[in-house]
Design an enzyme around this catalytic site. Structure first.
Site, PDB file in Angstrom:
ATOM      1  N   ASP A  45       0.838  -1.197   0.000  1.00 51.88           N
ATOM      2  CA  ASP A  45       0.000   0.000   0.000  1.00 51.88           C
ATOM      3  C   ASP A  45       0.876   1.251   0.000  1.00 51.88           C
ATOM      4  OD1 ASP A  45      -2.386  -1.424   0.056  1.00 51.88           O
ATOM      5  OD2 ASP A  45      -2.463  -1.468   2.239  1.00 51.88           O
ATOM      6  N   TYR A  73       6.285  -8.761   8.292  1.00 53.25           N
ATOM      7  CA  TYR A  73       5.996  -7.339   8.474  1.00 53.25           C
ATOM      8  C   TYR A  73       6.242  -6.921   9.922  1.00 53.25           C
ATOM      9  CZ  TYR A  73       3.246  -7.870   4.141  1.00 53.25           C
ATOM     10  OH  TYR A  73       2.838  -8.135   2.859  1.00 53.25           O
ATOM     11  N   ASP A  87      -6.498   2.167   7.735  1.00 54.80           N
ATOM     12  CA  ASP A  87      -5.163   2.753   7.866  1.00 54.80           C
ATOM     13  C   ASP A  87      -5.327   4.264   7.872  1.00 54.80           C
ATOM     14  OD1 ASP A  87      -5.621   3.468   5.217  1.00 54.80           O
ATOM     15  OD2 ASP A  87      -4.000   2.256   4.381  1.00 54.80           O
ATOM     16  N   ARG A 179      -3.989  -4.735   7.209  1.00 57.50           N
ATOM     17  CA  ARG A 179      -5.054  -3.804   7.608  1.00 57.50           C
ATOM     18  C   ARG A 179      -6.271  -4.551   8.137  1.00 57.50           C
ATOM     19  NH1 ARG A 179      -6.824  -0.630   2.881  1.00 57.50           N
ATOM     20  NH2 ARG A 179      -5.660  -2.073   1.564  1.00 57.50           N
TER      21      ARG A 179
END
Length: 229
Positions: A45, A73, A87, A179
């Site tokens: 993203d 991550y 987000d 997310r």
């Protein structure tokens, strides 16, 4: 190109800059290489940073293989608030005060989101519904119902708790939306949540620490091309 020369192929590890799309990175490298066949192996993203694998020339045929590998991550989830996109792309909305939550409850929620789970992708995502990108409908205010999909979260480690912030490290399968993990954690805890920071640190055996700064990579590509003139 002579008959003895092999077709060009290269794999670049790039540290994607904040607010750049994955396609922005591909476009910049494509322009530097001056070839058309350039693509990335797994979208990040715009508000995420970290490892992006970019393939060029004959290496583009291996993109699916890179995409299929385990991803890692690091990031931060904010509890007590949420956004439409889960987000910082959309406006932050208050949900519930999270200060009463215990470390045990937070770790338990992470445990419930570990393993083989069903996950509903965010509406603001590139996933297709009826042949159209979901985010395009979402930006028009159209409610798109996305079906849950099986994903695997191999590890979900809480690395720090400083309410309302939770810091984490996750290893997961292809197609996992971090997310959505933030959203689901907020729902499990009953206070809402959104993802405020996300950095991809690994794809399979490829590590962020070995990735190029984008400007440095482009400068190197251009320098090598000039030397080959």
């Amino acid at each position: 190109m002579s008959s003895q020369e092999k077709p060009y192929g290269a794999v670049f590890l790039v540290n994607k800059p904040y607010q750049w799309t994955s396609f922005d990175v591909v476009k910049k490298i494509r322009n530097a290489l001056k070839i058309k066949k350039v693509g990335h192996a797994g979208t990040l993203d715009p508000l995420a940073t970290g490892l992006l694998i970019v393939c060029a020339g004959k290496e583009t045929k291996n993109i699916e293989g890179y995409q299929a590998q385990e991803k890692e991550y690091e990031g931060t989830i904010v509890l007590g608030k949420t956004t439409e996109s889960f987000d910082l792309e959309k406006e932050i909305k208050e949900v519930a005060e999270p200060s009463h939550l215990t470390e045990e409850e937070i770790h338990h929620a992470a445990g419930r989101l570990t393993g083989d789970i069903l996950q509903v992708p965010p509406m603001h995502s590139a996933i297709k519904k009826d042949g159209k990108r979901a985010y395009k409908a979402a930006r028009k205010g159209i409610d798109v119902k996305l079906d849950p999909r099986p994903v695997r979260v191999l590890r979900f480690e809480i690395t720090g708790i400083d309410l309302p912030e939770i810091h984490f490290r996750i290893a997961c399968s292809k197609g996992t939306y971090i997310r959505s993990i933030a959203r689901d954690m907020g729902e499990i805890l009953g206070v809402g949540a959104y993802l405020s920071v996300l950095k991809r640190t690994a794809i399979g055996t490829f590590k962020l620490e070995d990735a190029w700064n984008l400007d440095s990579l482009v400068a190197k590509i251009k320098s090598e091309q000039h030397e080959n003139l």
